[in-house]
Design an enzyme around this catalytic site. Structure first.
Site, PDB file in Angstrom:
ATOM      1  N   LYS A 111       0.806  -1.228   0.000  1.00  0.00           N
ATOM      2  CA  LYS A 111       0.000   0.000   0.000  1.00  0.00           C
ATOM      3  C   LYS A 111       0.838   1.277   0.000  1.00  0.00           C
ATOM      4  O   LYS A 111       0.425   2.298  -0.528  1.00  0.00           O
ATOM      5  CB  LYS A 111      -0.937   0.006   1.206  1.00  0.00           C
ATOM      6  CG  LYS A 111      -2.131  -0.926   1.022  1.00  0.00           C
ATOM      7  CD  LYS A 111      -3.244  -0.610   2.005  1.00  0.00           C
ATOM      8  CE  LYS A 111      -4.479  -1.437   1.698  1.00  0.00           C
ATOM      9  NZ  LYS A 111      -4.292  -2.863   2.045  1.00  0.00           N
ATOM     10  N   GLU A 148      -9.597   7.601   4.027  1.00  0.00           N
ATOM     11  CA  GLU A 148     -10.525   6.754   4.766  1.00  0.00           C
ATOM     12  C   GLU A 148      -9.842   5.405   4.915  1.00  0.00           C
ATOM     13  O   GLU A 148      -8.975   5.043   4.120  1.00  0.00           O
ATOM     14  CB  GLU A 148     -11.843   6.615   4.026  1.00  0.00           C
ATOM     15  CG  GLU A 148     -11.926   5.456   3.031  1.00  0.00           C
ATOM     16  CD  GLU A 148     -11.029   5.623   1.827  1.00  0.00           C
ATOM     17  OE1 GLU A 148     -10.764   6.760   1.424  1.00  0.00           O
ATOM     18  OE2 GLU A 148     -10.591   4.589   1.285  1.00  0.00           O
ATOM     19  N   SER A 199       1.533  -9.867  -1.158  1.00  0.00           N
ATOM     20  CA  SER A 199       1.232  -8.441  -0.967  1.00  0.00           C
ATOM     21  C   SER A 199       1.593  -7.893   0.409  1.00  0.00           C
ATOM     22  O   SER A 199       1.853  -6.701   0.546  1.00  0.00           O
ATOM     23  CB  SER A 199      -0.255  -8.193  -1.250  1.00  0.00           C
ATOM     24  OG  SER A 199      -1.076  -9.013  -0.430  1.00  0.00           O
TER      25      SER A 199
HETATM   26  C1  PLP Z   1      -5.120  -3.867   1.653  1.00  0.00           C
HETATM   27  C2  PLP Z   1      -4.438  -5.140   1.335  1.00  0.00           C
HETATM   28  C3  PLP Z   1      -4.845  -5.951   0.253  1.00  0.00           C
HETATM   29  C4  PLP Z   1      -6.074  -5.667  -0.568  1.00  0.00           C
HETATM   30  O1  PLP Z   1      -6.040  -4.477  -1.293  1.00  0.00           O
HETATM   31  P1  PLP Z   1      -5.836  -4.442  -2.862  1.00  0.00           P
HETATM   32  O2  PLP Z   1      -6.122  -3.034  -3.222  1.00  0.00           O
HETATM   33  O3  PLP Z   1      -6.779  -5.411  -3.476  1.00  0.00           O
HETATM   34  O4  PLP Z   1      -4.427  -4.825  -3.137  1.00  0.00           O
HETATM   35  C5  PLP Z   1      -4.118  -7.092  -0.042  1.00  0.00           C
HETATM   36  N1  PLP Z   1      -3.042  -7.445   0.694  1.00  0.00           N
HETATM   37  C6  PLP Z   1      -2.622  -6.702   1.751  1.00  0.00           C
HETATM   38  C7  PLP Z   1      -1.435  -7.169   2.510  1.00  0.00           C
HETATM   39  C8  PLP Z   1      -3.299  -5.527   2.101  1.00  0.00           C
HETATM   40  O5  PLP Z   1      -2.880  -4.813   3.154  1.00  0.00           O
END
Ligand code: PLP
Length: 393
Positions: free
Chosen positions: A89, A111, A377
């Site tokens: 993010k 938000e 992610s």
């Molecule tokens: C917020 C988050 C997501 C989901 O958000 P996307 O916009 O779909 O990427 C996925 N993985 C992690 C670790 C997150 O913090």
């Protein structure tokens, strides 16, 4: 087939900017300027320097040997879990804070639902010495106490949204209202590839660093910059958009998005938007969303707070519609098991969001020579309580 945004902010029949009249000047200012600002040398230099020295990019591309052996393919992990703040993010919040400065903005609003985007926003505001207000549903604040305190430690003001169901939707309404009343000095940082044009495209461009790095790293490691598959989990879709972006026009690369099906796709407790959703307007764009026959948004559910969203970004709606991306889903149970499996096989505890992408591996039939990249992610530290409550390890 065209997978990119057009000048009106549409991806096929999805996208656009469905906003109240009062918000038009703010969104229009951004739309007119974002591409020019992002293209400036000074912007690119600052963005790339911060991604390198502050976020820790490029994140490694790791050949996961034991996972590869188990699933019969060459599986690489793109280590977004190693980014500063623990997830992808921050790539977007770094981009947007620099953009906000170039637009002459003095304050940031955001938000947040689970608090991850709020933390990433509070982080870059501290870095730049800019005031930060994060709107968060009162119910979410109680559920996500550690992230509320992280934001406060970082100097952000966390404002509870006390209307409606007191969750993300209500926090978004509060943030919009604030922006309408403070158009001149405030920039609104949205955390995923959602919202009115130009947000989905802007956030995609900032996250696209993920697939740009994948290409260079794969070329180095395998001699070919194109894998056979890229996997990513989808909440709003920003980590998936970033991992897919530089492969969209190369149809030989199979792209797989994994949604959260909670207690099961047809259980009534799910966030599997493409399986259940219909076209509608959510957060300022036309997209696929889970709704009742008379158009009320259905409350989503997933064990993973980051995937607990009733829609997906308009680019993903188009990628689903055109079948460019295959959408799969994983239940809470499947994701938790996949999280434990990755921990045991590779020594990496993933965020539960990311674990959904890994849960899809068992639904595939690979050839031994297939090169597979999974976008990891985020890391699992924030989810320790959920792992403990689940308990099966
Ligand atoms: C917020 C988050 C997501 C989901 O958000 P996307 O916009 O779909 O990427 C996925 N993985 C992690 C670790 C997150 O913090």
């Amino acid at each position: 087939m065209n997978y990119h945004v057009d000048s009106n902010g549409y991806y096929g029949k999805f996208g656009g900017a469905y906003i109240p009249e009062m918000l038009y000047p703010n969104v229009e200012e951004l739309r007119e300027q974002y591409l020019d600002i992002i293209a400036e040398d000074a912007f690119q230099e600052e963005f790339n320097a911060l991604l390198k020295d502050y976020v820790g990019r490029p994140t490694p591309l790791f050949l996961a040997n034991r996972l590869s052996e188990k699933y019969g393919a060459q599986i690489y992990l793109k280590r977004e879990d190693l980014c500063h703040t623990g997830a992808h993010k921050v790539n977007n919040t770094i981009g947007q804070i620099i953009l906000a400065k170039k637009l002459g903005k003095k304050k940031i609003i955001a938000e947040t639902g689970a608090g991850q985007h709020g933390v990433a926003t509070a982080t870059v505001c501290a870095l730049m010495g800019i005031d930060c207000i994060v709107y968060m549903g009162e119910v979410d604040m109680a559920r996500q106490k550690p992230n509320v305190e992280r934001m406060r430690i970082l100097g952000a003001k966390v404002v509870p949204a006390t209307s409606g169901s007191k969750t993300l939707k209500d926090a978004t309404n509060e943030a919009m209202r604030h922006w309408i009343n403070n158009p001149k000095d405030t920039h609104y940082i949205i955390g995923s590839v959602v919202g009115p044009h130009p947000y989905p495209d802007m956030v995609t461009r900032f996250q696209a660093v993920i697939s740009a790095e994948m290409k260079t790293q794969l070329k180095e490691k395998t001699g070919n910059e194109d894998p056979d598959y890229v996997f990513a989990c989808v909440g709003g879709g920003s980590n998936a958009a970033g991992s897919f972006y530089h492969y969209l026009d190369n149809e030989s690369v199979k792209l797989v998005a994994v949604e959260a099906s909670g207690l099961g796709v047809s259980s009534g407790k799910s966030a599997a938007t493409t399986a259940l959703g219909k076209s509608g307007v959510l957060h300022g764009s036309k997209t696929l969303l889970m709704q009742t026959p008379d158009g009320q948004v259905v409350e989503p559910y997933s064990i993973s707070a980051g995937l607990d969203y009733p829609g997906i970004g308009p680019m993903h709606a188009h990628l689903f519609d055109t079948k460019r991306v295959e959408f799969l889903s994983a239940t809470d149970e499947e994701a938790m098991q996949a999280g434990i499996e990755l921990s045991r096989l590779e020594g990496i505890i993933p965020a539960i969001e990311s674990a959904h992408a890994f849960a899809a591996l068992s639904q595939m039939k690979f050839d031994a020579s297939d090169v597979v990249v999974i976008n990891l992610s985020g890391r699992g530290d924030k989810d320790l309580d959920t792992y403990i409550k689940w308990g099966k390890y």
